[in-house]
Design an enzyme around this catalytic site. Structure first.
Site, PDB file in Angstrom:
ATOM      1  N   GLY A 410       0.808  -1.206   0.000  1.00  0.00           N
ATOM      2  CA  GLY A 410       0.000   0.000   0.000  1.00  0.00           C
ATOM      3  C   GLY A 410       0.846   1.264   0.000  1.00  0.00           C
ATOM      4  O   GLY A 410       1.988   1.279  -0.474  1.00  0.00           O
ATOM      5  N   SER A 411       0.297   2.323   0.577  1.00  0.00           N
ATOM      6  CA  SER A 411       0.893   3.656   0.443  1.00  0.00           C
ATOM      7  C   SER A 411       2.230   3.835   1.152  1.00  0.00           C
ATOM      8  O   SER A 411       2.913   4.841   0.925  1.00  0.00           O
ATOM      9  CB  SER A 411      -0.095   4.704   0.944  1.00  0.00           C
ATOM     10  OG  SER A 411      -1.241   4.733   0.118  1.00  0.00           O
ATOM     11  N   THR A 412       2.621   2.922   2.027  1.00  0.00           N
ATOM     12  CA  THR A 412       3.951   3.054   2.633  1.00  0.00           C
ATOM     13  C   THR A 412       5.035   3.004   1.560  1.00  0.00           C
ATOM     14  O   THR A 412       6.102   3.588   1.721  1.00  0.00           O
ATOM     15  CB  THR A 412       4.197   1.933   3.670  1.00  0.00           C
ATOM     16  OG1 THR A 412       3.977   0.659   3.054  1.00  0.00           O
ATOM     17  CG2 THR A 412       3.286   2.087   4.883  1.00  0.00           C
TER      18      THR A 412
END
Length: 665
Positions: A410-412
């Site tokens: 995801g956005s990490t």
């Protein structure tokens, strides 16, 4: 007359030749029979098919040594099974004639016992006629050389003490402790209904089923006056009961229980499969079955000591066949901190997920948590079928190792995309993208597919994109960079690498294939979706670059292991991303603003990876957070994932907050 005499002479010669030939054939046939019998005897010994021995042995020999057929079978079985004989191999089998109807055979035998390999033994025996066949003129020296009928084989064993697994401060994570084992003396149970009632009472007291107890009592080795172990119990379960006795027993003990079981693992008795994989194991050995207990089993287990001796009827040692000195297992000291491990486990509350805590400058792993978990002490003591079934039927799969399981990050992962774009010159701190609305697509060729975002921010730069975690911004950056630059940059981290850690773990991947062959997949990859897969450990290592001036710091678990690093991005790009991550915490719009106030120098990035079948539908959402303090005083990096966080009701960021507060103290 001369003709008649000549004819008689010829007939006599023919008879002699025929007789001689017949005698030769008979002798040759006898030798073949003797040789076949000798080889059969040796084969039975090496295969330990002792029940076949009486058919090959002389009846007179058995009478001579006051043996019957069953006694012969029992003698061999008790001796060779008793010393744990395995891999028995014969060589140099020879048969030679002594006189008519009698042959001598010799052979050499090698074998491995529970204490190790016995030096090659040399045997000599006799074959004699019994009826029309040959049999072995058996004597005790065919069990072991120099053995007499009244001699015995003595086997003593001294178990090696298994090494401990310790945390960085010397606290025990796996150790050996004394407990009480409950067991039954069968003859004391009584008969009929009385026996049934006693078994029922015992089962209730020790949280067992009557069937489990009866199964233990029906084992082949069980005798009326022998102690039959049931289970290791707690002190509060000790009670005086008919047929029950208690023994002290040293077993493995795990002080952190569920909080560290997925990492530490547990030990257990070897299986047939284990024995087939490792011929040096004895049939009753205790070995590591999972986790670090398994990974470092050889070092932890050590080697048992003991002695195999030939003793006379008075118990005097005539010959030592094998002596092995005990070598206790070595202690394994980890980088794990027991207090941090417990805090990280408790922080996840009732969520299914994982947390990794490491020192980003040294690579030392301080905690490795997978939740839900299981109690390894139950596995050691003899887990009940009910408890085992509960674990196996649990939808959250407590035996799964989630800190090595790969997830879409995801956005990490946007932090990595940003650093790659900065290094490539495709992105600067001043670059601003104009983005309208909450969804976007490159062009009509994408059909019904759109990249979506949460906040409608029209002007977006790098810092804003990380604060708001803007998918569209990073999708556009990925497309602008192109696949070659993105892949080349990603591969400077740890994608595709097999890590030097004692866990089974597939390498992190960028995509299923070597090429995206799709702009949509390229765009999705840039903001951490698509086919990117990373385990929590791999994520923690990857993001260490932003706490270490662009160097990936490889995680390690052993206390004395050296730190290994490699350059992933420039220090300048890493620090730009790091400073933006500080704003993700401090800015009121930051996705990690709930962590604000813990430290003015805390950096973080959150992420959500949605797993769904088709766009426009709702799927399971996994929540991520990575956080570290940019101050040198507090060297830690936390990576946490929570599966299906909407079901849990809390994000990884919310759950991990108490852990970060503890690490900041």
């Amino acid at each position: 007359m001369k003709s008649k005499a000549l004819l008689i002479s010829i007939i006599v010669i023919l008879i002699a030749v025929i007789s001689s030939g017949s005698y030769y054939m008979a002798q040759q046939n006898a030798e073949q029979k003797a040789e076949q019998k000798a080889k059969k005897f040796v084969e039975i010994i090496t295969k330990q098919q002792f029940n076949l021995l009486p058919s090959l042995v002389s009846n007179n020999a058995l009478k001579k040594y006051d043996y019957n057929k069953q006694a012969l079978i029992d003698k061999y079985s008790n001796i060779f099974h008793g010393i744990g004989a395995e891999n028995m191999k014969a060589s140099d089998v020879t048969v030679s004639k002594i006189k008519r109807g009698q042959y001598e055979f010799t052979y050499k035998l090698s074998l491995v016992t529970a204490l190790g390999r016995i030096p090659t033994l040399s045997y000599k025996g006799m074959l004699v006629k019994q009826g029309k066949d040959f049999v072995v003129d058996w004597n005790p020296e065919l069990i072991f050389p120099h053995m007499e009928a009244t001699d015995k084989i003595s086997y003593t064993e001294e178990d090696a003490i298994r090494g401990k697994i310790l945390d960085k401060n010397g606290n025990e994570l796996a150790t050996n402790a004394e407990f009480r084992q409950a067991g039954i003396i069968p003859k004391e149970l009584g008969d009929g209904s009385k026996k049934e009632e006693n078994i029922k009472t015992i089962a209730k007291q020790f949280d067992m089923t009557e069937k489990e107890i009866k199964t233990k009592l029906s084992q082949n080795w069980v005798k009326e006056d022998l102690f039959v172990p049931l289970k290791v119990i707690n002190n509060d379960q000790i009670m005086k009961m008919t047929g029950v006795q208690y023994q002290a027993v040293d077993i493995r003990y795990y002080p952190l229980a569920e909080a560290a079981s997925t990492m530490i693992g547990y030990t257990g008795k070897v299986t047939q499969e284990d024995l087939e994989k490792d011929a040096t194991l004895s049939a009753d050995a205790i070995i590591g079955k999972s986790g670090l207990e398994r990974a470092y089993d050889k070092e932890l287990r050590g080697k048992n000591g003991g002695k195999i001796s030939l003793k006379d009827k008075n118990g005097k040692v005539k010959e030592v066949l094998l002596e092995a000195y005990r070598e206790d297992g070595k202690d394994i000291k980890l980088t794990i901190d027991a207090k941090t491990q417990l805090k990280a486990y408790d922080a996840l509350e009732n969520a299914a997920g994982a947390s990794v805590v490491m020192q980003p400058k040294t690579g030392e792993l301080l905690a490795l948590v997978s939740k839900p978990s299981y109690d390894p002490n139950k596995m050691i003591r003899g887990i009940s079928q009910q408890d085992y079934d509960a674990y196996m039927n649990d939808e959250q799969k407590p035996f799964t190792n989630r800190f090595t399981q790969r997830f879409a990050p995801g956005s990490t992962l946007k932090t990595v995309t940003a650093s790659v774009a900065l290094d490539a010159g495709a992105l600067t701190t001043n670059k601003v993208r104009t983005i309208q609305g909450l969804k976007w697509q490159k062009d009509k060729s994408w059909g019904n597919y759109f990249v979506t975002r949460v906040s409608n921010v029209p002007k977006v730069n790098l810092q804003t994109a990380l604060i708001y975690s803007d998918n569209i911004f990073f999708a556009q950056e990925g497309l602008e960079m192109g696949e070659n630059i993105l892949r080349k940059g990603f591969n400077k981290f740890i994608f595709g690498e097999k890590l030097d850690l004692p866990f089974d773990m597939k390498p992190a991947q960028i995509s299923n294939n070597e090429s995206f062959k799709s702009d949509i997949l390229l765009a999705d990859t840039a903001y951490g979706q698509g086919q990117v897969l990373m385990s929590p450990i791999q994520q923690a290592i990857t993001y260490s670059a932003f706490a270490s001036n662009g160097k990936v710091v490889y995680a390690h678990l052993l206390k004395d292991q050296q730190t290994k690093t490699k350059n992933a991005v420039s220090a300048k790009s890493a620090n730009i991303v790091k400073n933006a991550m500080v704003q993700v915490v401090q800015n009121t719009n930051g996705t990690a603003h709930s962590l604000n106030g813990i430290s003015s120098t805390l950096a973080a990035k959150t992420g959500t990876a949605e797993l769904k079948q088709t766009q426009g539908t709702e799927g399971q959402e996994n929540s991520f957070v990575v956080a570290f303090d940019t101050k040198k005083k507090h060297e830690f990096l936390v990576l946490s994932v929570v599966e299906d966080h909407k079901k849990v009701g809390k994000t990884a960021t919310e759950l991990v907050k108490p852990l970060i507060q503890t690490l900041e103290k």
